[in-house]
Each structure stands twice: as C-alpha cells, then as structure tokens.
Design an enzyme around this catalytic site. Structure first.
Site, PDB file in Angstrom:
ATOM      1  N   HIS A   1      23.515 -47.739 -53.104  1.00  0.00           N
ATOM      2  CA  HIS A   1      23.701 -46.390 -53.667  1.00  0.00           C
ATOM      3  C   HIS A   1      24.824 -46.303 -54.710  1.00  0.00           C
ATOM      4  O   HIS A   1      24.607 -45.869 -55.832  1.00  0.00           O
ATOM      5  CB  HIS A   1      24.034 -45.388 -52.558  1.00  0.00           C
ATOM      6  CG  HIS A   1      23.081 -45.415 -51.414  1.00  0.00           C
ATOM      7  ND1 HIS A   1      21.764 -45.084 -51.545  1.00  0.00           N
ATOM      8  CD2 HIS A   1      23.266 -45.739 -50.112  1.00  0.00           C
ATOM      9  CE1 HIS A   1      21.165 -45.188 -50.378  1.00  0.00           C
ATOM     10  NE2 HIS A   1      22.053 -45.587 -49.490  1.00  0.00           N
TER      11      HIS A   1
HETATM   12  C1  BDR Z   1      26.346 -42.356 -49.767  1.00  0.00           C
HETATM   13  O1  BDR Z   1      26.795 -42.213 -48.423  1.00  0.00           O
HETATM   14  C2  BDR Z   1      27.729 -43.206 -48.118  1.00  0.00           C
HETATM   15  O2  BDR Z   1      27.548 -43.714 -46.815  1.00  0.00           O
HETATM   16  C3  BDR Z   1      27.574 -44.276 -49.154  1.00  0.00           C
HETATM   17  O3  BDR Z   1      28.836 -44.906 -49.405  1.00  0.00           O
HETATM   18  C4  BDR Z   1      27.078 -43.544 -50.369  1.00  0.00           C
HETATM   19  O4  BDR Z   1      28.151 -43.086 -51.192  1.00  0.00           O
HETATM   20  C5  BDR Z   1      24.821 -42.529 -49.713  1.00  0.00           C
HETATM   21  O5  BDR Z   1      24.229 -41.396 -49.157  1.00  0.00           O
END
Ligand code: BDR
Ligand code: CA
Length: 305
Positions: free
Chosen positions: A235
């Site tokens: 992500h």
């Molecule tokens: C986001 O949630 C976090 O757990 C990750 O680091 C990312 O920024 C994804 O939904």
C-alpha cells in the site's frame, strides 16, 4: 530539481519499505519525517522511523506526532504488523532522538523555509489536520497533500465503502484536510493489494542484498488481510511511487467526503469531470511499479555493503 517532501508515517511494515526505497529515489529530497500514531502507538512508530534513518545513515530530522487521533481512542494494528511494527524483524534500541518540536510545528517550520513542499501521508491524517487547525494559512504553502487512504469505490464491489485503516482511524482529521483549501491527491489502498509481492518474489529478494533480506524478514509475518497469507501488500509504496514516478498513475478529479457507517468513517471519492482541488488515482501501471520497486531495492545499500 529534487522535490521537497515531508513524509508523515506510522511504520509499520509497508511504511518501512516505502521509506527505505524513497531514501534512494534520486528525485526527492526528504526534509522531515513525522511519526504518527496508527499501526502502533506513537512511541513505537517514532522509534521505528529513527531506526530506519540510523540503519541507512540518513540524517533526516524525525519529529514525533500526536499520541492518537484528534477525537477518538487509538486502535492499533499490531495483528497486521507485529507487536513492534516490523513483523519478525527486531533491533536493539536507537541512538538518535526525535527533534524537540512536535510534528505539526516541525512541518510548519519546513513550510516557512520551503513553501513548495509536498506532504506525503502514509498513516492517519492526524498530524496534518493539527497543522491546518493551528496554521490554516499553511494550506496555501503546501504544494500538495498526497495521502494513502480509502478505496476506489467501484473496486471492492461492496454495498458500502470499505473503512480503510488510515481513514477510519481518524476520519475527523481527514475531513479537516479535505476541507482545508489545500490541493489533495488520494492514492487508494486497492493498488497495494493488486501490486503485492508474492511468496516466490519474497524468497528471491532475500538474496538480492541486505535490504531485500530485511524486506523478506518483515514480510514473512506480515498479516495484511487483503492479500493471501504469505504474500505482502505494498500500500504505502504505491503512494511513494506516485511521488517518484507520477506517470505510473492515471488520475481523475473528485469531490471527496467522509461518510459515517456505524460510527466508522469511510472516504467516498465521488469522481467528477469538473476540475477540483482533489484528485484520485484510478489506475496504476503495475509492471512499471514493480520495475521501480526492484530498481530502488537494488540500489538501497546499507552502509556496510
Ligand atoms: C494502510 O494501513 C496500514 O496498516 C498500512 O501501513 C497502510 O498505510 C493500508 O490500509
Ligand atoms: Ca502506513
């Protein structure tokens, strides 16, 4: 010319990978790293950010963020990232310290000196909201606020939008940022679960260099529920990819808002043909992303290599 950047982050496995690869991107100049409470509590995310700077000998100031969301209790994600945020990777303490200013004051100072700075947010938007509450005029100085958050409404085929972590942990902060007058670009979560690193790739990167090995150790127990066990979502690296190589993305204008379902805030993007202050990434060149990811990993040498 290199782009001036503030990174606000809650490391976190995918945050760590995003940070390390952006340390080695030739076209960005990271002026400040702010820690935010999100994946883990603020003391852990601050220490993790300091550790990554130490490991790669990057002399970038780290400023500590607020201890939790603006109006609600902190809900951490240690089930996803492990108790200390880096999965199976553990380290001894840190030698360096965060700077004396809280994150929002440190951001304000950077914007005074470099008014064309972009702010990239890889966690909940708490610190940036606090900056804009205290210094509303800074919305005109910030080049753009780019955040990893929300989902593309049409992708998950759900009857209501999904409460993505970074938004749902502090939706009130997101509303402040969206309504601040600053230009905003949203990189939704979806890209990171399509552009995942699969089990075979994780086995291979272990042997590329120390950075590949570090990523593999972090990934081996990364429990992001959006990809099957053994694979690793990317992500936050998708958001840094936009900063480093914007041509990888297709963007649309939008008119985003926060809606609340059972008390959980979700980001609804509302794509529009009209030009607005808000843009949403709607498509990414996945091969191009992987090339960029591996290119940066290859040159991400630790000082002893
Ligand atoms: C986001 O949630 C976090 O757990 C990750 O680091 C990312 O920024 C994804 O939904
Ligand atoms: Ca994050």
């Amino acid at each position: 010319m290199r782009k001036n950047l503030i990174i606000d982050t809650d490391p976190g496995i995918d945050d760590a990978v995003a940070l390390i690869t952006s340390f080695f991107a030739p076209n960005i100049d990271i002026k400040l790293i702010c820690s935010t409470a999100g994946n883990l509590g603020i003391d852990v995310t601050t220490r993790n950010a300091l550790h990554l700077c130490e490991l790669y000998e990057k002399n970038i100031p780290v400023a500590k963020g607020l201890p939790g969301p603006l109006n609600r209790p902190l809900e951490e994600a240690f089930g996803v990232h492990g108790a200390m945020g880096f999965g199976d990777y553990v380290y001894d303490g840190v030698k360096t310290k965060e700077i004396d200013l809280p994150a929002y004051e440190a951001m304000h100072k950077v914007l005074e000196i470099y008014p064309d700075t972009t702010i990239l947010v890889l966690g909940p938007l708490t610190n940036v909201a606090k900056l804009l509450l205290e210094y509303p005029e800074d919305s005109k100085k910030i080049k753009e606020i780019i955040f990893m958050g929300g989902t593309k409404d049409d992708v998950l085929h759900q009857d209501k939008p999904y409460p993505e972590f970074n938004i749902s942990r502090d939706p009130e902060a997101c509303e402040i940022v969206l309504n601040s007058g600053a230009d905003v670009l949203i990189i939704p979560m979806d890209f990171g679960h399509y552009a995942y690193i699969d089990e075979e790739e994780i086995k291979r990167i272990r042997h590329i260099n120390a950075t590949g090995k570090l990523f593999a150790i972090m990934y081996q127990n990364y429990k992001d529920g959006h990809v099957t066990d053994g694979n690793a979502a990317t992500h936050d690296s998708c958001a840094t990819a936009y900063i480093i190589e914007p041509t990888l993305f297709k963007l649309e204008y939008c008119k985003p808002c926060i809606k609340y379902y059972d008390g959980k805030g979700v980001l609804v993007s509302n794509i529009t043909k009209r030009k607005t202050r808000w843009r949403l990434a709607v498509d990414m060149d996945y091969d191009g992303f992987k090339n960029l990811y591996y290119g940066l990993m290859n040159v991400a040498k630790t000082p002893n290599e």
